[in-house]
Write an enzyme that holds these catalytic residues in place. Structure first.
Site, PDB file in Angstrom:
ATOM      1  N   ARG A  43     -19.535   4.242 -16.253  1.00 39.55           N
ATOM      2  CA  ARG A  43     -19.446   3.408 -15.053  1.00 39.55           C
ATOM      3  C   ARG A  43     -17.999   2.992 -14.819  1.00 39.55           C
ATOM      4  O   ARG A  43     -17.231   2.800 -15.777  1.00 39.55           O
ATOM      5  CB  ARG A  43     -20.312   2.169 -15.294  1.00 39.55           C
ATOM      6  CG  ARG A  43     -20.380   1.165 -14.155  1.00 39.55           C
ATOM      7  CD  ARG A  43     -21.186   1.661 -13.007  1.00 39.55           C
ATOM      8  NE  ARG A  43     -21.587   0.582 -12.095  1.00 39.55           N
ATOM      9  CZ  ARG A  43     -21.959   0.813 -10.842  1.00 39.55           C
ATOM     10  NH1 ARG A  43     -21.991   2.038 -10.361  1.00 39.55           N
ATOM     11  NH2 ARG A  43     -22.330  -0.180 -10.073  1.00 39.55           N
ATOM     12  N   THR A  57     -25.137   8.235  -3.557  1.00 35.48           N
ATOM     13  CA  THR A  57     -25.338   8.454  -4.994  1.00 35.48           C
ATOM     14  C   THR A  57     -26.164   9.737  -5.122  1.00 35.48           C
ATOM     15  O   THR A  57     -26.755  10.215  -4.160  1.00 35.48           O
ATOM     16  CB  THR A  57     -26.040   7.241  -5.648  1.00 35.48           C
ATOM     17  OG1 THR A  57     -25.242   6.087  -5.443  1.00 35.48           O
ATOM     18  CG2 THR A  57     -26.326   7.414  -7.124  1.00 35.48           C
ATOM     19  N   GLY A  60     -30.133   5.898  -4.108  1.00 36.24           N
ATOM     20  CA  GLY A  60     -30.779   4.970  -3.182  1.00 36.24           C
ATOM     21  C   GLY A  60     -30.387   3.519  -3.308  1.00 36.24           C
ATOM     22  O   GLY A  60     -31.184   2.654  -2.964  1.00 36.24           O
TER      23      GLY A  60
HETATM   24  N1  GLY Z   1     -23.419   2.159  -6.491  1.00 37.12           N
HETATM   25  C1  GLY Z   1     -24.838   2.138  -6.612  1.00 37.12           C
HETATM   26  C2  GLY Z   1     -25.284   1.697  -7.979  1.00 37.12           C
HETATM   27  O1  GLY Z   1     -24.594   1.934  -8.944  1.00 37.12           O
HETATM   28  O2  GLY Z   1     -26.302   1.069  -8.083  1.00 37.12           O
END
Ligand code: GLY
Length: 571
Positions: free
Chosen positions: A109, A382, A473
């Site tokens: 992340r 995504t 989503g």
């Molecule tokens: N950017 C969408 C998520 O990581 O939930």
């Protein structure tokens, strides 16, 4: 930071046990062990783009395993589906390593840069500045995807990155025909793209989006991927690429430093596991809220005998469970390296028992009647792909640049489209992000911190069948994956699970968004009479699923029918 955990709910559950309004299921022990000795002998890959799925098979044919194939799929998606994910973004992977019988979670992340300044996301009058949060360099976190790909190659793959990144490099250099969704995304974001010369140079010709049939090339991204293939982490996080990224970000008003890039680290974390009706679900821990929410919902539902209920009752219970789990999402969850979270409580069966007692058998509970959260409507970007290889290795990866085409900012000379993941922080307390999600201090931005995600890549291991599943989503990732898991447990094949009609509730706004065809008119009427506000939503995530039927040893791969460019293939 300090929390006020919902001990009242925990105590209620402890005192009342599992005596819900309906008879309890008897969950049987996990059956993960059941598949240990087996191997499918062939492979299945499902992704949102046929070129990416084929890139995965190409790398398998060169002697790679599921992890090498995942590198090929993710990097090819960076080239052919930049509106959803890429090397300027990050990913989360839930994996099963067959040789060591290990469940692994890889957190690649993005992180906040050290110079993060919350004031950058406010207008002079103190209102949230949605532009800096979603567009341009200030909206971008330090990318995790390149480090994540290097990590997969180093720790789990069999092939060098020069082999597993080769299909993406070739596709970027030789060109490909953009699909209708990429063309549509570029058209949608044309004005933003035109704000930055390198973005315009990458995505537009004479100021216009490509048209169907055009061959589209991305030589700068090919070069950046080559440096990554050759030098690993230092090919992106230091040297030529890092310098270009920092120069471009700072020239356009951002605040990245070379140290932000060189200090980026992948994290491995223990995945969340939950047993439900004899199935073991292995899913994403924080800094994703997805696994905690899915576990909380399944724990609540496990107190009901869903098979004896009609569609109205089932839907009612699922919505009420979603409502309660999303309230906790807003309040408690953030980056585990920065915040202490009451996970023992949130994942406890007693806590679920307590929450179950608060569900009225025949009425919606207005969200405003639950103890308040410090909480609103999502978009659909995504991407997710699923892989099972011949040896039984499994990879579920959800990867993102956040909103459509991320920040729309391409760093000059790199071909790298930066994410706009900073909006996944609670940038302004109690103000909704682009997905309508509220957040608390737990998800406030801090230097080096990971922003909370909804990504929920999951493995589901049952007595006879195993599924690798996930979806894009925004905040609906969680509920779409949950509904896919339930459809799989109810016996659905890969196509049925991917095609399954969906609905979503996220505590606030207190509305159930519904896909056309999810409920028949009688069910919609009954739910409305129970107090639900139903609203049609057109856009749902593209789910990619691989299922292994261990009785027949056959694989089944399906790409979401809502997206014609995807490909699920077994070979
Ligand atoms: N950017 C969408 C998520 O990581 O939930």
């Amino acid at each position: 930071m300090r929390f006020a955990p919902r001990w009242d709910v925990l105590l209620l559950g402890f005192l009342l046990g599992t005596s819900g309004a309906f008879a309890a299921d008897n969950p049987t022990p996990s059956t993960h062990e059941a598949q240990l000795a087996q191997r499918p002998g062939h492979a299945g890959i499902a992704s949102a783009n046929a070129l990416a799925t084929e890139a995965g098979f190409e790398v398998l044919s060169k002697g790679g395993n599921a992890f090498d194939a995942a590198i090929a799929v993710a990097s090819t998606l960076s080239v052919v589906e930049p509106e959803s994910s890429g090397i300027g973004g990050g990913f989360m992977a839930t994996m099963y390593v067959a040789s060591g019988h290990r469940d692994v979670f890889v957190d690649a992340r993005e992180t906040a840069p050290a110079a993060i300044n919350p004031k950058d996301y406010l207008n002079p009058d103190g209102t949230p500045n949605r532009d800096t949060a979603l567009k341009g360099p200030l909206s971008a976190g330090i990318p995790g995807e390149p480090a994540g790909l290097v990590w997969l190659a180093k720790h789990y793959g069999k092939l060098p990155l020069t082999v597993s990144l080769a299909p993406a490099i070739r596709t970027a250099r030789d060109g490909f025909k953009p699909d209708s969704r990429l063309i549509g995304s570029i058209q949608e974001e044309r004005e933003n793209i035109q704000r930055w010369p390198a973005s315009a140079a990458k995505f537009l010709t004479n100021g216009n989006a490509p048209i169907a049939g055009d061959i589209w090339r991305d030589p700068e991204q090919a070069h950046t991927l080559e440096l990554l293939a050759q030098y690993g982490d230092s090919g992106f996080y230091s040297g030529e690429t890092a310098q270009k990224l920092v120069d471009a970000v700072r020239a356009a008003g951002g605040n990245w430093t070379l140290k932000d890039l060189s200090s980026y680290r992948v994290r491995e974390r223990a995945p969340i596991t939950v047993d439900y009706r004899g199935y073991k679900i292995i899913t994403a821990p924080p800094p994703s809220s997805g696994g905690v929410a899915i576990a909380e919902i399944l724990n609540i539902l496990s107190g009901f005998d869903m098979s004896k209920l009609d569609q109205v009752q089932r839907t009612h219970l699922v919505i009420e469970s979603m409502r309660r789990a999303f309230r906790d999402h807003n309040d408690y969850l953030g980056d585990p390296d920065f915040v202490k979270m009451p996970l023992d409580m949130l994942l406890s069966p007693y806590y679920a028992d307590g929450l179950r007692q608060t569900i009225l058998p025949d009425k919606a509970t207005p969200s405003s009647m639950l103890a308040p959260s410090s909480g609103q409507d999502p978009g659909m970007h995504t991407t997710h792909f699923s892989i099972i290889d011949a040896d039984g290795n499994m990879v579920a990866i959800t990867s993102t640049v956040n909103y459509v085409l991320g920040s729309t900012f391409v760093a000059q000379g790199t071909g790298v489209l930066l994410n706009d993941e900073m909006d996944d922080f609670a940038l302004v307390p109690n103000k909704p992000n682009v997905y309508g999600l509220l957040g608390s201090k737990a998800n406030a931005p801090e230097p080096g911190k990971r922003m909370l995600s909804s990504m929920s890549p999951s493995l589901v291991i049952g007595p006879d069948r195993t599924a690798v599943i996930g979806s894009p989503g925004g905040s609906t990732i969680i509920t779409q994956v949950l509904e896919g898991i339930l459809a799989f447990i109810d016996g659905g094949d890969a196509h049925q699970v991917a095609a399954h009609k969906r609905f979503h509730h996220q505590y606030m706004p207190d509305v159930v968004t519904v896909e056309a065809g999810a409920f028949d008119p009688a069910t919609s009427d009954a739910l409305t009479r129970m107090g639900y506000t139903l609203k049609t939503r057109d856009s749902w995530g593209f789910m990619n699923v691989v299922i292994w039927d261990r009785r027949t040893n056959k694989l089944d791969a399906a790409s979401d029918p809502r997206r014609p460019d995807g490909l699920g293939k077994v070979q």
